[in-house]
Scaffold this motif. Structure first.
Motif, mmCIF file in Angstrom:
data_model
loop_
_atom_site.group_PDB
_atom_site.id
_atom_site.type_symbol
_atom_site.label_atom_id
_atom_site.label_comp_id
_atom_site.label_asym_id
_atom_site.label_seq_id
_atom_site.Cartn_x
_atom_site.Cartn_y
_atom_site.Cartn_z
ATOM 1 N N PRO A 59 0.801 -1.237 0.000
ATOM 2 C CA PRO A 59 0.000 0.000 0.000
ATOM 3 C C PRO A 59 0.826 1.276 0.000
ATOM 4 O O PRO A 59 0.403 2.294 -0.568
ATOM 5 C CB PRO A 59 -0.825 -0.112 1.283
ATOM 6 N N HIS A 60 1.995 1.235 0.663
ATOM 7 C CA HIS A 60 2.864 2.411 0.730
ATOM 8 C C HIS A 60 4.201 1.966 1.296
ATOM 9 O O HIS A 60 4.328 0.867 1.852
ATOM 10 C CB HIS A 60 2.250 3.527 1.584
ATOM 11 N N LEU A 61 5.212 2.797 1.156
ATOM 12 C CA LEU A 61 6.508 2.470 1.741
ATOM 13 C C LEU A 61 6.372 2.418 3.261
ATOM 14 O O LEU A 61 5.633 3.222 3.854
ATOM 15 C CB LEU A 61 7.545 3.515 1.333
ATOM 16 N N PRO A 62 7.071 1.507 3.919
ATOM 17 C CA PRO A 62 6.830 1.289 5.354
ATOM 18 C C PRO A 62 7.146 2.480 6.239
ATOM 19 O O PRO A 62 6.626 2.563 7.351
ATOM 20 C CB PRO A 62 7.735 0.093 5.685
ATOM 21 N N TYR A 63 7.993 3.404 5.789
ATOM 22 C CA TYR A 63 8.325 4.569 6.602
ATOM 23 C C TYR A 63 7.489 5.788 6.243
ATOM 24 O O TYR A 63 7.679 6.861 6.828
ATOM 25 C CB TYR A 63 9.818 4.896 6.469
ATOM 26 N N ALA A 64 6.577 5.667 5.289
ATOM 27 C CA ALA A 64 5.742 6.798 4.875
ATOM 28 C C ALA A 64 4.382 6.713 5.566
ATOM 29 O O ALA A 64 3.865 5.626 5.835
ATOM 30 C CB ALA A 64 5.569 6.804 3.372
ATOM 31 N N ASP A 65 3.807 7.861 5.829
ATOM 32 C CA ASP A 65 2.481 7.945 6.438
ATOM 33 C C ASP A 65 1.499 8.436 5.385
ATOM 34 O O ASP A 65 1.508 9.610 5.019
ATOM 35 C CB ASP A 65 2.519 8.913 7.616
ATOM 36 N N PRO A 66 0.642 7.558 4.869
ATOM 37 C CA PRO A 66 -0.281 7.987 3.818
ATOM 38 C C PRO A 66 -1.289 9.035 4.280
ATOM 39 O O PRO A 66 -1.907 9.704 3.454
ATOM 40 C CB PRO A 66 -0.981 6.686 3.415
ATOM 41 N N ASP A 67 -1.439 9.181 5.600
ATOM 42 C CA ASP A 67 -2.366 10.179 6.135
ATOM 43 C C ASP A 67 -1.666 11.471 6.547
ATOM 44 O O ASP A 67 -2.264 12.317 7.215
ATOM 45 C CB ASP A 67 -3.105 9.594 7.339
ATOM 46 N N ALA A 68 -0.409 11.623 6.167
ATOM 47 C CA ALA A 68 0.320 12.842 6.524
ATOM 48 C C ALA A 68 -0.396 14.060 5.954
ATOM 49 O O ALA A 68 -0.894 14.030 4.828
ATOM 50 C CB ALA A 68 1.743 12.777 5.986
ATOM 51 N N PRO A 69 -0.473 15.128 6.732
ATOM 52 C CA PRO A 69 -1.173 16.327 6.242
ATOM 53 C C PRO A 69 -0.435 16.952 5.064
ATOM 54 O O PRO A 69 0.790 16.923 4.985
ATOM 55 C CB PRO A 69 -1.162 17.255 7.456
ATOM 56 N N LYS A 70 -1.191 17.505 4.147
ATOM 57 C CA LYS A 70 -0.642 18.195 2.987
ATOM 58 C C LYS A 70 -0.772 19.693 3.196
ATOM 59 O O LYS A 70 -1.709 20.171 3.837
ATOM 60 C CB LYS A 70 -1.388 17.796 1.711
ATOM 61 N N GLY A 71 0.172 20.441 2.627
ATOM 62 C CA GLY A 71 0.063 21.890 2.659
ATOM 63 C C GLY A 71 1.276 22.561 3.258
ATOM 64 O O GLY A 71 2.252 21.921 3.650
ATOM 65 N N VAL A 102 11.233 17.743 -9.482
ATOM 66 C CA VAL A 102 10.558 18.087 -10.736
ATOM 67 C C VAL A 102 10.532 16.901 -11.686
ATOM 68 O O VAL A 102 9.540 16.663 -12.371
ATOM 69 C CB VAL A 102 11.259 19.293 -11.407
ATOM 70 N N GLN A 103 11.625 16.162 -11.743
ATOM 71 C CA GLN A 103 11.707 15.006 -12.621
ATOM 72 C C GLN A 103 11.421 13.715 -11.854
ATOM 73 O O GLN A 103 11.374 13.704 -10.624
ATOM 74 C CB GLN A 103 13.093 14.941 -13.266
ATOM 75 N N GLN A 104 11.230 12.652 -12.607
ATOM 76 C CA GLN A 104 11.020 11.334 -12.023
ATOM 77 C C GLN A 104 11.872 10.308 -12.744
ATOM 78 O O GLN A 104 12.306 10.522 -13.881
ATOM 79 C CB GLN A 104 9.542 10.926 -12.114
ATOM 80 N N SER A 105 12.073 9.195 -12.086
ATOM 81 C CA SER A 105 12.816 8.084 -12.665
ATOM 82 C C SER A 105 11.874 6.912 -12.882
ATOM 83 O O SER A 105 10.732 6.905 -12.422
ATOM 84 C CB SER A 105 13.962 7.693 -11.728
ATOM 85 N N LEU A 106 12.354 5.911 -13.574
ATOM 86 C CA LEU A 106 11.545 4.722 -13.823
ATOM 87 C C LEU A 106 11.266 3.957 -12.538
ATOM 88 O O LEU A 106 10.169 3.405 -12.349
ATOM 89 C CB LEU A 106 12.258 3.816 -14.831
ATOM 90 N N LEU A 107 12.248 3.943 -11.634
ATOM 91 C CA LEU A 107 12.121 3.255 -10.355
ATOM 92 C C LEU A 107 12.443 4.218 -9.228
ATOM 93 O O LEU A 107 13.173 5.188 -9.418
ATOM 94 C CB LEU A 107 13.065 2.052 -10.280
ATOM 95 N N LEU A 108 11.924 3.932 -8.035
ATOM 96 C CA LEU A 108 12.207 4.735 -6.849
ATOM 97 C C LEU A 108 12.882 3.854 -5.807
ATOM 98 O O LEU A 108 12.357 2.795 -5.443
ATOM 99 C CB LEU A 108 10.921 5.334 -6.269
ATOM 100 N N ARG A 109 14.029 4.298 -5.314
ATOM 101 C CA ARG A 109 14.773 3.526 -4.323
ATOM 102 C C ARG A 109 14.126 3.643 -2.956
ATOM 103 O O ARG A 109 13.724 4.727 -2.517
ATOM 104 C CB ARG A 109 16.218 4.017 -4.261
ATOM 105 N N SER A 110 14.028 2.524 -2.273
ATOM 106 C CA SER A 110 13.501 2.517 -0.910
ATOM 107 C C SER A 110 14.603 2.863 0.082
ATOM 108 O O SER A 110 15.719 2.333 -0.007
ATOM 109 C CB SER A 110 12.931 1.138 -0.566
ATOM 110 N N ALA A 111 14.296 3.725 1.028
ATOM 111 C CA ALA A 111 15.256 4.097 2.072
ATOM 112 C C ALA A 111 15.289 3.083 3.203
ATOM 113 O O ALA A 111 16.017 3.275 4.172
ATOM 114 C CB ALA A 111 14.905 5.473 2.624
#
Length: 618
Positions: A59-71, A102-111
């Motif tokens: 569902p998401h990276l284990p260290y990320a909070d999908p409910d983190a506030p935006k803004g 601004v740019q993106q890559s084909l893959l994203l490295r997990s921290a």
């Protein structure tokens, strides 16, 4: 300023035709691969060794909070200046903001893993066991900020441009691609020769993708304040050359709900503010002008934060520990200079660095002595006897590693901490005499009577203070080291041209050292401007071990290769090892919180979010 020329692109009708026929082309390509005896299966990610830790559909990276506030807004302070927005070319000094946001890559490295990467622009990735064939299926939803789709042609364009006009690291790494094709608008395939560079698939996956229709390859290598058109979550909103760079989050970003991005990139605005020197940078932080500071100065950490903002809770401080190996910070010899060509000279001068005195009197005893390029990890060779795998790698190069370093008995020179250790001076002088130098009339001189004199180039007051201390220690043996403080722009230009005798430098380490080590130590990069081989290392043994490191299939072989590299670099005495901090010191505004949990291996700006502050007018 003149806008870059656009390269030729298909007409709108042609693009529509390509997109409508893509499913048929893709189906045909899949059928052809199914007939291949060893066709790799599509996967959600790849790892350097073994398999990625996260299962498909995470569902998401284990260290990320999908409910983190935006803004809100987050401001980072940077020492120095900039004269370009493209850090991927040799010319100019540029921040990392555009490739990162601004740019993106084909893959994203997990921290959270040593080296695993998951689909970002790529919906799936295919890699055979031998790592000779690589393919990506691009997510058909992926769009640049102007609405144009990200295509396989953009990937091919990026690879070719970085291979011919990028920094030495990319030129060397991407040279391992023997063939690249785009059988459909969303599919790109690579042939990687013999697969000897097993990290190459991950390097390709990490490239920031440029829009072919909006990038002029003829002017790519030049400095420019025109940002690349990207597909990432931010666009460049404002550029004030040498002063600040502002990014604004896109409301139309295509990938906001991708699993690898949920809970990341939370601020509406990100700004980089630039300051000429370290003191101005710190004073600005204390005044609340920027929000996040990674502190590397022990004196500041111990005494500089006794201020009202900290006592009142407006600034928070944390000491964080990561599993990432600690890299090497050292005083680097430019071995291209004849004065540093003799390894005995380099070892002797290093004996005169009085770490014990410096750590106690300048740094409150918080540092540990560096003696490895991969400290605090199983990759370090310090104090560890070489195993059979390492000895086999080094067997063709007798004498390349000293016996005491091979056996794990070597340690950096220790002093009595008095600042005037006679035993260290005696041993250093003996080595210098072996190398043909002698003390005459209070000066160390070579056989022709010329005094031993060189310059230490620094770019900050803390570096200057340390260099002056080292110069004073050297003067006891009649060595004259002149310390020269120069501005940031001049410093980078001189480094790029290797126009220095000695500098202080830090080579950070990752949990999975790879192609970047070629840029730092490979013989081919010793005379290539813009590389990080500042020491000028030219060693067949190092080159051979680097090849083994990149070709290792098993973790045990990989660790052996990294340790062998560590022993070779230490045996070469290319640097005066300084010190490292076992933990990471972080200071930040109370409005900034780390979302989710701390990742295992490194802290990135994307894991920070500024909570909205309605009371603030900014």
């Amino acid at each position: 300023m003149d806008l870059p020329r656009s390269t030729a692109t298909p007409s709108r009708r042609a693009v529509t035709l390509l997109l409508t026929t893509a499913p048929l082309a893709l189906a045909a390509a899949r059928a052809a691969r199914a007939d291949s005896p060893a066709a790799p299966l599509p996967a959600h990610g790849i790892a350097m060794h073994g398999a990625p830790a996260l299962a498909p559909g995470f569902p998401h990276l284990p260290y990320a909070d999908p409910d983190a506030p935006k803004g809100g807004r987050i401001v980072f302070g940077i020492q120095g200046t900039f004269d370009s927005l493209n850090p991927l070319v040799v010319l100019g000094v540029a921040p990392d903001a555009v490739p990162k946001y601004v740019q993106q890559s084909l893959l994203l490295r997990s921290a959270d893993e040593p080296f695993s990467a998951y689909g970002l622009l790529a919906r799936s990735v295919e890699l055979d066991e031998a790592r000779t064939r690589l393919a990506f299926e691009i997510d058909p939803r992926a769009r640049f900020s102007d609405g144009a789709p990200v295509t396989a042609e953009d990937v091919l364009f990026t690879v070719e441009m970085l291979k011919t006009k990028g920094k030495p690291y990319h030129r060397a790494s991407l040279g391992g691609i023997t063939r690249a094709t785009a059988p459909s608008p969303t599919r790109v395939e690579f042939e990687l020769g013999t697969g000897a560079n097993r990290e190459l698939p991950l390097v390709i996956g990490a490239l920031p993708i440029f829009a072919r229709h909006a990038t002029d390859p003829e002017t790519f290598g030049e400095t420019s304040f025109r940002p690349a058109l990207g597909s990432g979550p931010y666009i460049v909103a404002d550029v004030r050359p040498g002063e600040s760079l502002t990014l604004r989050r896109r409301s139309d970003f295509w990938g906001a709900d991708l699993p690898v991005l949920r809970g990341l990139f939370n601020a509406d605005e990100i700004r980089y503010d630039f300051y000429r020197d370290a003191n101005a940078l710190f004073e600005a932080f204390k005044a609340g002008l920027y929000d996040v500071r990674l502190e590397g100065d022990a004196t500041r950490w111990m005494t500089g934060y006794d201020i009202p903002a900290v006592r009142e809770g407006r600034i928070k401080r944390q000491s964080l520990h990561f599993d990432t190996p600690k890299g090497m910070t050292g005083l680097v010899y430019n071995t291209r200079r004849p004065i540093f060509a003799d390894i005995r000279v380099r070892e002797a001068l290093g004996m005169l660095f009085d770490f014990e005195w410096v750590n106690r009197n300048l740094f409150y005893g918080v540092y540990r002595r560096a003696g490895s390029f991969f400290s605090d990890s199983d990759l370090s060779a310090l104090g560890v006897p070489a195993v059979d795998r390492e000895k086999a790698l080094l067997a063709a190069f007798p004498g390349a590693v000293r016996d005491d370093i091979l056996s794990g008995q070597w340690r950096p020179a220790q002093t009595d901490g008095s600042g005037r250790d006679r035993e260290s001076a005696r041993r250093a002088l003996a080595l210098l005499e072996e190398a043909g130098f002698s003390l005459k009339d209070g000066a160390l001189r070579d056989g022709a009577g010329q005094p031993f004199t060189f310059e230490i180039t620094v770019t900050s007051r803390p570096q200057e203070r340390l260099a002056l201390n080292f110069a004073q220690s050297l003067s006891r043996l009649g060595v004259t080291a002149n310390v020269r403080l120069i501005d940031d722009v001049q410093y980078w230009r001189r480094l790029s041209a290797y126009d220095f005798d000695m500098i202080q430098w830090t080579w950070p380490a990752s949990a999975s050292p790879g192609n970047e080590q070629i840029g730092r130590w490979g013989s081919a990069n010793a005379d290539r401007k813009g590389s990080l081989n500042y020491a000028g290392v030219k060693s067949p043994a190092v080159d051979a071990v680097l090849k083994a490191l990149l070709g290792a299939r098993l973790r045990e072989d990989f660790v052996a290769a990294v340790r062998a590299l560590d022993r070779l670099l230490v045996s070469g005495f290319y640097v005066v090892p300084l010190y490292y901090l076992p933990d990471t010191w972080l200071a930040h505004s109370r409005d900034v919180v780390m979302t989710g949990r701390q990742p295992a291996f490194f802290l990135s700006n994307e894991t920070l979010a500024r909570l909205p502050q309605p009371a603030q007018a900014n």
